[in-house]
Design a protein around this motif. Structure first.
Motif, short mmCIF file in Angstrom:
data_model
loop_
_atom_site.label_atom_id
_atom_site.label_comp_id
_atom_site.label_asym_id
_atom_site.label_seq_id
_atom_site.Cartn_x
_atom_site.Cartn_y
_atom_site.Cartn_z
N SER A 64 -3.28 1.51 3.37
CA SER A 64 -3.44 2.11 2.04
C SER A 64 -3.87 3.58 2.12
O SER A 64 -3.62 4.35 1.20
CB SER A 64 -4.45 1.32 1.21
OG SER A 64 -5.71 1.31 1.86
N HIS A 65 -4.50 3.98 3.23
CA HIS A 65 -4.96 5.36 3.37
C HIS A 65 -3.83 6.31 3.73
O HIS A 65 -3.95 7.52 3.56
CB HIS A 65 -6.06 5.46 4.43
CG HIS A 65 -7.34 4.79 4.00
ND1 HIS A 65 -8.45 4.70 4.80
CD2 HIS A 65 -7.68 4.18 2.83
CE1 HIS A 65 -9.41 4.06 4.15
NE2 HIS A 65 -8.96 3.73 2.97
N LYS A 68 -2.17 7.36 0.47
CA LYS A 68 -3.21 8.09 -0.26
C LYS A 68 -3.27 9.53 0.26
O LYS A 68 -3.40 10.49 -0.49
CB LYS A 68 -4.55 7.40 -0.04
CG LYS A 68 -5.47 7.41 -1.26
CD LYS A 68 -6.74 6.63 -0.98
CE LYS A 68 -6.64 5.20 -1.48
NZ LYS A 68 -7.83 4.41 -1.16
#
Length: 218
Positions: A64-65, A68
């Motif tokens: 998820s990073h 992001k």
């Protein structure tokens, strides 16, 4: 040229505690894809693009990073580089290059590849919720991602076929890849070959082959 005023984020899959696929002769996906990503970065920067890497060394980053980070950099394109693999008993059969873009694909093959790439970070599955995440997809980005995947696939095959024999075209596919979720720009996951296939694995660890793939992607 105006079109060079673009920001590209390159994501070398896996890293750190997560080796990714471990294939023929214990070659590790995380090392191969970082080499290709670095070559791609050099090429794109030499052409005037602004390029960022989600990782430039052997470290673990949550799925998820990665997007992001791309969103924070206001990237125009996000490309995640991976290598495929299958179980030993089928290692001689499965080979080829594939490009994936994010969708609710029903294809069993896409689901299998996605499950493998997603397994690096199971906490993200709870974070997004298995079914709800696709509601956030931007249909405009899906179309653009599909086009980008077609271009990247064509570019890789074009570059490799000039120098190498029997490069298999695995096609452009769609699948539920967590690393592409949340990207606010066209995003593609590239599978540069099967690290489990004896011949293809030998090519994947070869510097000239890696540079040729990067050239095709660029």
């Amino acid at each position: 040229r105006l079109d060079r005023n673009k920001v590209i984020v390159i994501d070398a899959g896996h890293g750190g505690k997560d080796p990714g696929a471990v294939g023929y002769k214990n070659y590790r996906e995380k090392i191969v894809v970082l080499s290709v990503a670095n070559e791609l970065k050099k090429l794109l920067r030499s052409r005037g693009y602004t390029v960022y890497m989600t990782r430039d060394k052997d470290k673990f980053i949550k799925l998820s990073h990665r997007t992001k980070y791309a969103n924070k950099k206001n990237a125009d394109i996000f490309v995640s580089v991976h290598a495929n693999s299958v179980a030993k008993k089928n290692a001689h059969k499965a080979q080829g290059i594939e490009c994936y873009f994010l969708s609710k694909s029903k294809s069993e093959r896409a689901k299998k590849v996605a499950a493998k790439e997603n397994s690096a970070d199971l906490s993200d599955m709870n974070f997004y919720g298995k079914k709800s995440f696709l509601n956030t997809l931007n249909s405009h980005n899906i179309v653009a991602s599909n086009k980008l995947a077609i271009d990247l696939q064509r570019g890789m095959l074009g570059a490799l076929n000039k120098k190498y024999k029997k490069v298999k075209d695995g096609g452009v596919r769609e699948g539920p890849f967590w690393v592409l979720v949340g990207a606010q720009m066209p995003s593609v996951l590239v599978e540069i070959g099967f690290i489990s296939h004896p011949e293809e694995a030998k090519r994947l660890v070869n510097t000239t082959y890696q540079k040729t793939i990067a050239y095709g992607l660029a």
